[in-house]
Write a protein that holds these residues in place. Structure first.
Motif, mmCIF file in Angstrom:
data_model
loop_
_atom_site.group_PDB
_atom_site.id
_atom_site.type_symbol
_atom_site.label_atom_id
_atom_site.label_comp_id
_atom_site.label_asym_id
_atom_site.label_seq_id
_atom_site.Cartn_x
_atom_site.Cartn_y
_atom_site.Cartn_z
ATOM 1 N N ARG A 68 0.809 -1.218 0.000
ATOM 2 C CA ARG A 68 0.000 0.000 0.000
ATOM 3 C C ARG A 68 0.841 1.266 0.000
ATOM 4 N NH1 ARG A 68 -2.231 1.070 4.392
ATOM 5 N NH2 ARG A 68 -1.582 -0.688 5.621
ATOM 6 N N GLU A 69 1.863 1.305 0.855
ATOM 7 C CA GLU A 69 2.698 2.500 1.005
ATOM 8 C C GLU A 69 4.170 2.111 0.983
ATOM 9 O OE1 GLU A 69 1.602 4.948 4.352
ATOM 10 O OE2 GLU A 69 -0.417 4.097 4.332
ATOM 11 N N PRO A 70 4.712 1.859 -0.200
ATOM 12 C CA PRO A 70 6.100 1.375 -0.257
ATOM 13 C C PRO A 70 7.129 2.387 0.242
ATOM 14 C CG PRO A 70 5.238 1.774 -2.466
ATOM 15 C CD PRO A 70 4.101 1.942 -1.517
ATOM 16 N N LYS A 71 6.888 3.679 0.043
ATOM 17 C CA LYS A 71 7.857 4.683 0.513
ATOM 18 C C LYS A 71 7.912 4.731 2.035
ATOM 19 C CE LYS A 71 8.108 7.924 -3.290
ATOM 20 N NZ LYS A 71 7.965 9.331 -3.689
ATOM 21 N N ALA A 72 6.761 4.726 2.680
ATOM 22 C CA ALA A 72 6.730 4.770 4.147
ATOM 23 C C ALA A 72 7.332 3.500 4.737
ATOM 24 C CB ALA A 72 5.294 4.953 4.641
ATOM 25 N N VAL A 79 15.077 3.256 8.961
ATOM 26 C CA VAL A 79 15.265 3.667 10.357
ATOM 27 C C VAL A 79 15.674 2.472 11.204
ATOM 28 C CG1 VAL A 79 14.023 4.490 12.399
ATOM 29 C CG2 VAL A 79 13.770 5.676 10.228
ATOM 30 N N ARG A 80 15.090 1.319 10.937
ATOM 31 C CA ARG A 80 15.483 0.107 11.683
ATOM 32 C C ARG A 80 16.936 -0.260 11.409
ATOM 33 N NH1 ARG A 80 10.640 -4.027 12.448
ATOM 34 N NH2 ARG A 80 9.030 -2.466 12.678
ATOM 35 N N ARG A 81 17.340 -0.176 10.154
ATOM 36 C CA ARG A 81 18.740 -0.463 9.830
ATOM 37 C C ARG A 81 19.670 0.548 10.484
ATOM 38 N NH1 ARG A 81 16.421 -1.523 4.814
ATOM 39 N NH2 ARG A 81 17.037 0.496 4.029
ATOM 40 N N PHE A 82 19.247 1.803 10.523
ATOM 41 C CA PHE A 82 20.026 2.840 11.197
ATOM 42 C C PHE A 82 20.206 2.492 12.670
ATOM 43 C CE2 PHE A 82 20.266 6.785 13.659
ATOM 44 C CZ PHE A 82 21.292 7.456 13.015
ATOM 45 N N SER A 123 13.694 6.218 15.698
ATOM 46 C CA SER A 123 12.789 5.076 15.695
ATOM 47 C C SER A 123 11.406 5.453 16.199
ATOM 48 C CB SER A 123 13.380 3.959 16.548
ATOM 49 O OG SER A 123 12.518 2.861 16.567
ATOM 50 N N TYR A 124 11.352 6.193 17.298
ATOM 51 C CA TYR A 124 10.051 6.567 17.845
ATOM 52 C C TYR A 124 9.356 7.647 17.024
ATOM 53 C CZ TYR A 124 10.510 3.615 21.940
ATOM 54 O OH TYR A 124 10.618 2.545 22.772
ATOM 55 N N LEU A 125 10.113 8.460 16.315
ATOM 56 C CA LEU A 125 9.487 9.452 15.441
ATOM 57 C C LEU A 125 8.867 8.814 14.203
ATOM 58 C CD1 LEU A 125 11.964 12.472 15.577
ATOM 59 C CD2 LEU A 125 9.680 12.309 16.588
ATOM 60 N N SER A 126 9.332 7.633 13.848
ATOM 61 C CA SER A 126 8.809 6.978 12.652
ATOM 62 C C SER A 126 7.892 5.802 12.971
ATOM 63 C CB SER A 126 9.973 6.502 11.783
ATOM 64 O OG SER A 126 10.661 5.457 12.436
ATOM 65 N N ILE A 127 7.430 5.676 14.202
ATOM 66 C CA ILE A 127 6.609 4.534 14.591
ATOM 67 C C ILE A 127 5.136 4.697 14.182
ATOM 68 C CG2 ILE A 127 5.968 5.278 16.904
ATOM 69 C CD1 ILE A 127 6.538 2.432 17.839
ATOM 70 N N ALA A 128 4.668 5.914 13.994
ATOM 71 C CA ALA A 128 3.254 6.163 13.720
ATOM 72 C C ALA A 128 2.732 5.448 12.471
ATOM 73 C CB ALA A 128 2.992 7.658 13.636
ATOM 74 N N PRO A 129 3.435 5.474 11.332
ATOM 75 C CA PRO A 129 2.907 4.756 10.168
ATOM 76 C C PRO A 129 2.804 3.240 10.385
ATOM 77 C CG PRO A 129 4.603 6.295 9.484
ATOM 78 C CD PRO A 129 4.621 6.263 10.969
ATOM 79 N N GLU A 130 3.746 2.676 11.130
ATOM 80 C CA GLU A 130 3.677 1.246 11.400
ATOM 81 C C GLU A 130 2.497 0.932 12.324
ATOM 82 O OE1 GLU A 130 6.421 -2.480 12.881
ATOM 83 O OE2 GLU A 130 7.332 -0.512 12.641
ATOM 84 N N LEU A 131 2.263 1.770 13.319
ATOM 85 C CA LEU A 131 1.095 1.573 14.190
ATOM 86 C C LEU A 131 -0.201 1.727 13.400
ATOM 87 C CD1 LEU A 131 2.205 3.407 17.439
ATOM 88 C CD2 LEU A 131 1.810 0.956 17.152
ATOM 89 N N ASN A 132 -0.199 2.639 12.432
ATOM 90 C CA ASN A 132 -1.371 2.803 11.576
ATOM 91 C C ASN A 132 -1.607 1.546 10.732
ATOM 92 O OD1 ASN A 132 -3.571 4.167 10.458
ATOM 93 N ND2 ASN A 132 -2.330 4.902 8.748
ATOM 94 N N THR A 169 12.527 -0.309 19.315
ATOM 95 C CA THR A 169 13.775 0.165 19.905
ATOM 96 C C THR A 169 14.965 -0.486 19.223
ATOM 97 O OG1 THR A 169 13.654 -1.539 21.601
ATOM 98 C CG2 THR A 169 12.748 0.609 22.151
ATOM 99 N N PRO A 170 16.119 0.164 19.244
ATOM 100 C CA PRO A 170 17.301 -0.443 18.634
ATOM 101 C C PRO A 170 17.657 -1.774 19.307
ATOM 102 C CG PRO A 170 17.677 1.874 19.049
ATOM 103 C CD PRO A 170 16.384 1.526 19.697
#
Length: 178
Positions: A68-72, A79-82, A123-132, A169-170
């Motif tokens: 559905r959202e390949p870019k996100a 971010v996980r790899r980071f 990681s926490y700044l980018s968690i919202a799309p995954e929770l969605n 979390t890392p």
């Protein structure tokens, strides 16, 4: 502060919920599950802990999110790899710098903790799309009627959200807090 906040959030929103909701015994209608989520990520059995179904639901929702959202999804994977690479790499660079006396020894720990804190913040700044994505999958799970009891659905959905918080979390924190 971000490291302490990550420990608290990981425990409160992840590990605590998994220890309670994840142990609930659930039974699922596999035909309805496959009808709703496809045959790519089926549950391993008809009944088991809610955590087993939560892991399967998380995999199915992540696969759906990638289509559905390949870019996100790619951004979240980055971010996980980071978070996986930067803290150990920073520690290695700072330790080698201290060995060759280019970096003061008292900078080793602060630089390492700063790298962990940056990984946690990203990681926490980018968690919202995954929770969605998990929210969308949980709505589809409720609509499918794969679980005969509402309590089973609730436990699986709660464990799925908790897995997102636990895994966000890392990995370096996984060594410290289990």
């Amino acid at each position: 502060m971000p490291i302490i906040a990550a420990f608290v959030a990981r425990w409160w929103l992840g590990l605590r919920v998994i220890s309670t909701a994840g142990r609930r015994q659930c039974s699922c209608d596999l035909a309805l599950w496959e009808k709703s989520f496809g045959t790519e990520n089926p549950p391993p059995s008809k009944s088991g802990d809610a955590l087993i179904f939560a892991e399967t639901l998380r995999k199915a929702s992540l696969a759906d999110w990638k289509t559905r959202e390949p870019k996100a999804a790619a951004s979240r994977a980055g971010v996980r790899r980071f978070g996986m690479a930067v803290p150990p790499l920073a520690l290695m660079v700072v330790v080698l710098g201290a060995i060759v006396k280019r970096v003061p020894v008292n900078f080793v720990l602060p630089v390492f903790l700063t790298a962990i804190a940056l990984a946690i913040i990203f990681s926490y700044l980018s968690i919202a799309p995954e929770l969605n994505a998990m929210l969308i999958a949980s709505r589809r799970l409720r609509a499918s009627g794969a679980f005969h009891r509402r309590d089973d659905e609730d436990a699986v959905i709660a464990a799925t959200k908790a897995l997102v918080w636990k895994e966000s979390t890392p990995p370096i924190l996984n060594l410290i807090q289990k």
